[in-house]
Design an enzyme around this catalytic site. Structure first.
Site, short mmCIF file in Angstrom:
data_model
loop_
_atom_site.label_atom_id
_atom_site.label_comp_id
_atom_site.label_asym_id
_atom_site.label_seq_id
_atom_site.Cartn_x
_atom_site.Cartn_y
_atom_site.Cartn_z
N ARG A 113 -6.65 71.45 45.02
CA ARG A 113 -6.44 72.55 45.98
C ARG A 113 -7.37 73.70 45.64
O ARG A 113 -7.78 73.87 44.49
CB ARG A 113 -4.99 73.01 45.97
CG ARG A 113 -4.45 73.56 44.65
CD ARG A 113 -4.78 75.00 44.36
NE ARG A 113 -3.98 75.56 43.28
CZ ARG A 113 -4.33 76.60 42.56
NH1 ARG A 113 -5.50 77.19 42.76
NH2 ARG A 113 -3.54 77.06 41.61
N GLU A 212 1.07 82.28 48.04
CA GLU A 212 0.47 83.20 47.06
C GLU A 212 -0.90 83.69 47.53
O GLU A 212 -1.29 84.84 47.27
CB GLU A 212 0.37 82.50 45.71
CG GLU A 212 -0.22 83.36 44.62
CD GLU A 212 -0.25 82.64 43.28
OE1 GLU A 212 0.73 81.94 42.95
OE2 GLU A 212 -1.26 82.77 42.57
N ARG A 216 -4.09 77.99 51.11
CA ARG A 216 -4.24 77.03 50.02
C ARG A 216 -4.65 75.74 50.72
O ARG A 216 -3.88 75.19 51.51
CB ARG A 216 -2.93 76.82 49.26
CG ARG A 216 -2.59 77.97 48.29
CD ARG A 216 -3.49 77.90 47.05
NE ARG A 216 -3.33 79.05 46.17
CZ ARG A 216 -2.54 79.07 45.09
NH1 ARG A 216 -1.82 78.02 44.78
NH2 ARG A 216 -2.49 80.13 44.32
N CYS A 258 -3.87 86.15 42.23
CA CYS A 258 -3.64 86.02 40.78
C CYS A 258 -4.99 85.84 40.09
O CYS A 258 -5.79 85.00 40.51
CB CYS A 258 -2.76 84.80 40.51
SG CYS A 258 -2.48 84.50 38.75
N THR A 260 -5.85 84.34 37.56
CA THR A 260 -6.13 82.99 37.00
C THR A 260 -6.85 82.11 38.02
O THR A 260 -7.45 81.11 37.65
CB THR A 260 -4.84 82.26 36.58
OG1 THR A 260 -4.03 82.03 37.73
CG2 THR A 260 -4.07 83.03 35.54
N ARG A 267 -7.63 74.06 41.59
CA ARG A 267 -6.82 73.34 40.60
C ARG A 267 -6.85 71.87 41.00
O ARG A 267 -6.39 71.49 42.07
CB ARG A 267 -5.39 73.86 40.56
CG ARG A 267 -4.63 73.36 39.31
CD ARG A 267 -3.31 74.07 39.13
NE ARG A 267 -2.24 73.47 39.90
CZ ARG A 267 -1.49 72.44 39.48
NH1 ARG A 267 -1.68 71.90 38.30
NH2 ARG A 267 -0.53 71.96 40.26
N ARG A 296 1.44 70.79 33.21
CA ARG A 296 2.59 71.33 33.95
C ARG A 296 3.61 70.22 34.16
O ARG A 296 3.29 69.05 34.00
CB ARG A 296 2.17 71.85 35.35
CG ARG A 296 1.26 73.05 35.32
CD ARG A 296 1.01 73.62 36.72
NE ARG A 296 0.10 74.76 36.65
CZ ARG A 296 -0.24 75.52 37.69
NH1 ARG A 296 0.24 75.26 38.89
NH2 ARG A 296 -1.06 76.55 37.55
N GLU A 301 4.25 74.51 38.89
CA GLU A 301 4.25 75.52 37.86
C GLU A 301 5.67 75.91 37.46
O GLU A 301 6.56 76.00 38.31
CB GLU A 301 3.53 76.75 38.40
CG GLU A 301 3.31 77.77 37.34
CD GLU A 301 2.19 78.71 37.70
OE1 GLU A 301 2.01 79.01 38.88
OE2 GLU A 301 1.50 79.15 36.77
P1 ADP Z 1 -0.52 75.06 42.87
O1 ADP Z 1 -1.09 73.73 42.58
O2 ADP Z 1 -0.67 75.39 44.30
O3 ADP Z 1 -1.02 76.08 41.92
P2 ADP Z 1 2.14 74.21 41.91
O4 ADP Z 1 1.84 73.95 40.48
O5 ADP Z 1 3.42 74.91 42.20
O6 ADP Z 1 1.06 75.07 42.66
O7 ADP Z 1 2.15 72.82 42.67
C1 ADP Z 1 2.40 72.74 44.02
C2 ADP Z 1 2.96 71.39 44.43
O8 ADP Z 1 1.97 70.40 44.29
C3 ADP Z 1 4.14 70.93 43.57
O9 ADP Z 1 5.09 70.31 44.39
C4 ADP Z 1 3.50 69.91 42.66
O10 ADP Z 1 4.42 68.93 42.21
C5 ADP Z 1 2.49 69.30 43.59
N1 ADP Z 1 1.40 68.61 42.88
C6 ADP Z 1 0.52 69.15 42.01
N2 ADP Z 1 -0.33 68.23 41.55
C7 ADP Z 1 0.03 67.04 42.13
C8 ADP Z 1 -0.46 65.71 42.07
N3 ADP Z 1 -1.52 65.38 41.32
N4 ADP Z 1 0.17 64.77 42.82
C9 ADP Z 1 1.22 65.08 43.61
N5 ADP Z 1 1.72 66.32 43.72
C10 ADP Z 1 1.13 67.30 42.99
C1 CIR Z 2 2.73 84.25 35.25
O1 CIR Z 2 2.20 85.27 34.87
O2 CIR Z 2 3.24 83.41 34.51
C2 CIR Z 2 2.77 83.98 36.73
N1 CIR Z 2 2.42 85.19 37.43
C3 CIR Z 2 1.81 82.85 37.10
C4 CIR Z 2 0.44 82.98 36.52
C5 CIR Z 2 -0.55 81.90 36.94
N2 CIR Z 2 -0.29 80.64 36.41
C6 CIR Z 2 -0.88 80.08 35.35
O3 CIR Z 2 -1.85 80.51 34.79
N3 CIR Z 2 -0.33 78.96 34.93
#
Ligand code: ADP
Ligand code: CIR
Length: 343
Positions: A113, A212, A216, A258, A260, A267, A296, A301
């Site tokens: 993403r 966020e 995305r 953010c 990060t 990501r 993760r 997250e």
């Molecule tokens: P972001 O990737 O947007 O930073 P999250 O860590 O919250 O945010 O992940 C968003 C969603 O994407 C969650 O439901 C997570 O389980 C899903 N997800 C992340 N990576 C994968 C993957 N490789 N396969 C399937 N689902 C994924």
């Molecule tokens: C935090 O500070 O933990 C949240 N605001 C999320 C920060 C971004 N996530 C990350 O680097 N894993």
């Protein structure tokens, strides 16, 4: 005027590591053109002392107006200094990514993403309700004009049944509601209005609107064909960029709420089953650290692993190209699989 936050000794966030009373004092009384202050920027980390980072930007100007706080946090997270420059490379031909798991024994799914925000608008923490609703209508209209394998439909969160919403989250397609870090940052104001998800029929191409970040853009599918996922994503990004102007800075790359996510805002992750390595977290972490990867849980997250399945993704996003972000993940995942096999 705010008062200097009273961080407990246990606080390990970037915010409490870098915010000194002197820096805080010097930033008092400043406000960006969108009315965003230092107290707004740090509220999430002050209210959530278990934050990893603890700060959000309200707009592009936040990154310069509050640079005495943001710059050391950016340097610490990304290893990117004020004198460094960012470069983008979204060319799939430059990625070396043979499927690291052609038998399909370890990788369940791959997802890449990027975050994007609309140029010349405040970011989510400072956006007004009217501006947010305008982003939803303009971006969803732009997405509705996509054709071929990117063509799909937009579903606004407010119109979605609870059952479908829960199923989309369970299946990893949709963002969750009520994240307390985003809540404190002002990113959940007026929820669920203005938020939603666009996706094609296969749900291999998806766009979240006004979570966020304003966009995305997501490419995902079962298995470990990382090149196919990256290629679909880069095609989608360039099609959307023809229709929506993105916020970009020569220094910080794509601008995100953010810090990060700055730079590539990318990501790239796999969901991968590594039960043997999981029994030795020290060895697991040694490999992920070497390849600049983050671990993760499988519901995103701040979630936990289930059944030895982890979400492994690139940690660096700024000062490296998109191709390098994905390459970090590909190379690290290959080593994780080789190690799991040897155990
Ligand atoms: P972001 O990737 O947007 O930073 P999250 O860590 O919250 O945010 O992940 C968003 C969603 O994407 C969650 O439901 C997570 O389980 C899903 N997800 C992340 N990576 C994968 C993957 N490789 N396969 C399937 N689902 C994924
Ligand atoms: C935090 O500070 O933990 C949240 N605001 C999320 C920060 C971004 N996530 C990350 O680097 N894993």
């Amino acid at each position: 005027m705010g008062t200097f936050p009273d961080f407990p000794k246990s606080c390990k966030s970037q915010l409490c590591a870098h915010l000194t009373p002197e820096i805080y004092q010097a930033l008092q009384g400043r406000s960006t053109v969108n009315g965003f202050t230092i107290d707004d920027a740090i509220r999430s980390g002050v209210e959530n002392i278990d934050s990893g980072i603890g700060v959000y930007a309200g707009d592009l100007e936040s990154y310069t107006l509050f640079a005495t706080l943001f710059d050391p946090i950016i340097e610490s997270y990304h290893g990117f200094r004020q004198s460094d420059t960012h470069q983008s490379n979204l060319n799939p031909d430059d990625l070396q990514a043979p499927n690291p798991d052609p038998e399909g024994e370890y990788i369940l799914s791959t997802r890449i993403r990027v975050g994007r925000n609309v140029a010349d608008l405040p970011l989510g923490p400072a956006i007004t309700k009217a501006q947010r609703n305008k982003v939803e209508s303009e971006v969803s209209a732009a997405l509705n004009s996509l054709t071929g394998s990117l063509s799909g439909s937009y579903y606004s969160l407010g119109d979605m049944s609870e059952e479908i919403r829960k199923q989309l989250i369970e299946d990893h397609f949709l963002f969750k509601a009520g994240d307390r870090f985003l809540e404190s940052a002002g990113l959940n104001r007026d929820w669920p209005e203005g938020r939603g998800i666009y996706h094609n029929d296969e749900k291999t191409f998806l766009v979240w609107i006004n979570e966020e970040d304003q966009l995305r853009i997501i490419s995902m599918q079962q298995g470990g064909d990382i090149l196919e996922v990256f290629t679909r994503l880069t095609t989608a990004i360039s099609e959307i960029e023809k229709r929506v102007p993105f916020s970009y800075s020569e220094h910080l790359g794509y601008i995100t709420s953010c810090p990060t996510n700055l730079g590539t805002a990318m990501r790239a992750s796999v969901h991968i089953k590594l039960p043997k390595l999981a029994a030795d977290m020290e060895a697991f972490k040694a490999i992920t650290d070497r390849h600049h990867l983050q671990i993760r849980g499988i519901h995103g997250e701040h979630s936990e692993s289930e059944g030895g399945i982890y979400d492994i993704s690139n940690k660096r996003r700024l000062g490296v190209t998109e191709v390098q972000c994905v390459q970090d993940m590909v190379d690290g995942v290959a080593e994780l699989i080789a190690t799991e096999k040897s155990l």
